[in-house]
Design an enzyme around this catalytic site. Structure first.
Site, mmCIF file in Angstrom:
data_model
loop_
_atom_site.group_PDB
_atom_site.id
_atom_site.type_symbol
_atom_site.label_atom_id
_atom_site.label_comp_id
_atom_site.label_asym_id
_atom_site.label_seq_id
_atom_site.Cartn_x
_atom_site.Cartn_y
_atom_site.Cartn_z
ATOM 1 N N TYR A 264 -23.328 -15.293 37.043
ATOM 2 C CA TYR A 264 -24.310 -14.226 37.294
ATOM 3 C C TYR A 264 -23.668 -12.960 37.839
ATOM 4 C CZ TYR A 264 -27.260 -18.332 36.847
ATOM 5 O OH TYR A 264 -27.827 -19.509 36.403
ATOM 6 N N ILE B 192 -24.404 -8.128 40.587
ATOM 7 C CA ILE B 192 -24.799 -9.523 40.810
ATOM 8 C C ILE B 192 -26.271 -9.686 40.436
ATOM 9 C CG2 ILE B 192 -25.013 -11.344 42.527
ATOM 10 C CD1 ILE B 192 -22.802 -9.836 44.108
ATOM 11 N N CYS B 193 -26.515 -10.646 39.569
ATOM 12 C CA CYS B 193 -27.882 -10.913 39.124
ATOM 13 C C CYS B 193 -28.503 -11.962 40.046
ATOM 14 C CB CYS B 193 -27.866 -11.401 37.677
ATOM 15 S SG CYS B 193 -29.511 -11.701 37.011
ATOM 16 N N MET B 194 -29.159 -11.467 41.099
ATOM 17 C CA MET B 194 -29.843 -12.346 42.051
ATOM 18 C C MET B 194 -31.176 -11.702 42.420
ATOM 19 S SD MET B 194 -26.697 -13.451 44.572
ATOM 20 C CE MET B 194 -27.806 -14.241 45.730
ATOM 21 N N HIS C 261 -35.665 -8.145 34.050
ATOM 22 C CA HIS C 261 -36.291 -9.288 34.704
ATOM 23 C C HIS C 261 -37.719 -8.988 35.141
ATOM 24 C CE1 HIS C 261 -33.115 -12.246 34.701
ATOM 25 N NE2 HIS C 261 -32.235 -11.331 35.099
#
EC number: 2.3.2.23
Length: 278
Positions: free
Chosen positions: A197, A204-206, A265
């Site tokens: 991620y 950062i894909c969080m 998202h």
């Protein structure tokens, strides 16, 4: 005949003498009164005619207008001065209304952010478990360089770190003005990672790093633990390709990538990783 004429003359004289003297005087008075009235009427008519001539009327009107109305120059100056005074008053009122409201609010946010970050620094140093260490960028309390020393020792990423003699994963964390009520911006600096991620530029894909997934209860130490877990779950590896491994991550690219992934998202939902996994 002579006697007849004399009689007639006597009769006329008698009539004149026998006429009412009052009536005669009244008639005379009437004539005098008419003469007086006529003279008065003539006098008044002459006076009104002289005073009511157009030239004199115009002159009187001009004098009265000049006395009452100001000149155009004075009117223009007065209106300009009034407009300037209104503008100055509006500016002063807007300044006085905005300064007392904005300044205390900013000061309060700065105090909250400072107290929170000082407390978190003390907690991280107090733990001393060598999970993460923190360095301030140019002694700036609001920008940290965080070294992540440990990940799951059973993971492929841990093996990569051993084989490449990588002691830690270095991240840059910046805290906005309204932290802890808004999330920090976090990106990977080194080494260059694949998967896990971690996207272009080190973004950062969080979900928890977005306003939607953030909570003011999250600490930096807790965020780093979740990030370490997401690296392992996303099968993150150290890039060993000759061309890519030497290319450093950039902040602009990371910011652009993060904005893009947040839009994606928000449109399609956060499927991976879930908040529980970081």
């Amino acid at each position: 005949m002579a006697t007849l004429l004399r009689k007639i003359g006597l009769i006329r004289l008698h009539d004149r003498d026998t006429e009412d003297p009052k009536h005669h005087q009244g008639s005379l008075k009437g004539t005098k009164g008419n003469q007086k009235n006529n003279t008065k009427h003539c006098n008044t008519s002459n006076e009104t005619n002289i005073l009511s001539t157009p030239e004199i009327k115009a002159k009187k009107f001009d004098h009265s207008v000049k006395d009452k109305t100001p000149s155009k120059d004075k009117q223009g100056k007065d209106t300009k001065e009034k407009q300037q005074e209104k503008q100055q008053q509006q500016q002063q009122s807007s300044k006085s209304s905005s300064i007392p409201q904005l300044a205390p609010q900013r000061q309060h946010c700065t105090q909250v952010r400072t107290r929170r970050l000082m407390k978190e620094l003390q907690e991280i140093r107090r733990l001393g478990d060598n999970f993460i260490t923190v360095e301030l960028m140019d002694d700036n309390l609001f920008e940290w360089n965080v070294k992540l020393h440990q990940v799951d020792k059973d993971s492929a990423l841990w093996q990569d770190m051993k084989e490449t003699n990588t002691e830690y994963i270095l991240l840059n964390v910046t805290f906005p003005d309204n932290f802890p009520f808004s999330p920090p911006f976090m990106r990977v600096l080194t080494p260059r990672l694949e998967n896990g991620y971690v996207l272009d530029g080190g973004a950062i894909c969080m979900e928890l790093l977005t306003p939607r997934g953030w909570s003011s209860a999250y600490t930096v130490e807790a965020v780093m633990r979740q990030f370490a877990a997401s690296l392992v779950k996303g099968q993150g590896r150290i890039c060993r390709k000759a061309g890519k491994s030497k290319k450093a991550f950039s902040r602009k690219e990371a910011e652009a990538t993060f904005k893009s992934l947040v839009k994606t998202h928000e449109k399609y939902g956060w499927v991976s990783p879930p908040v529980s996994d970081g």
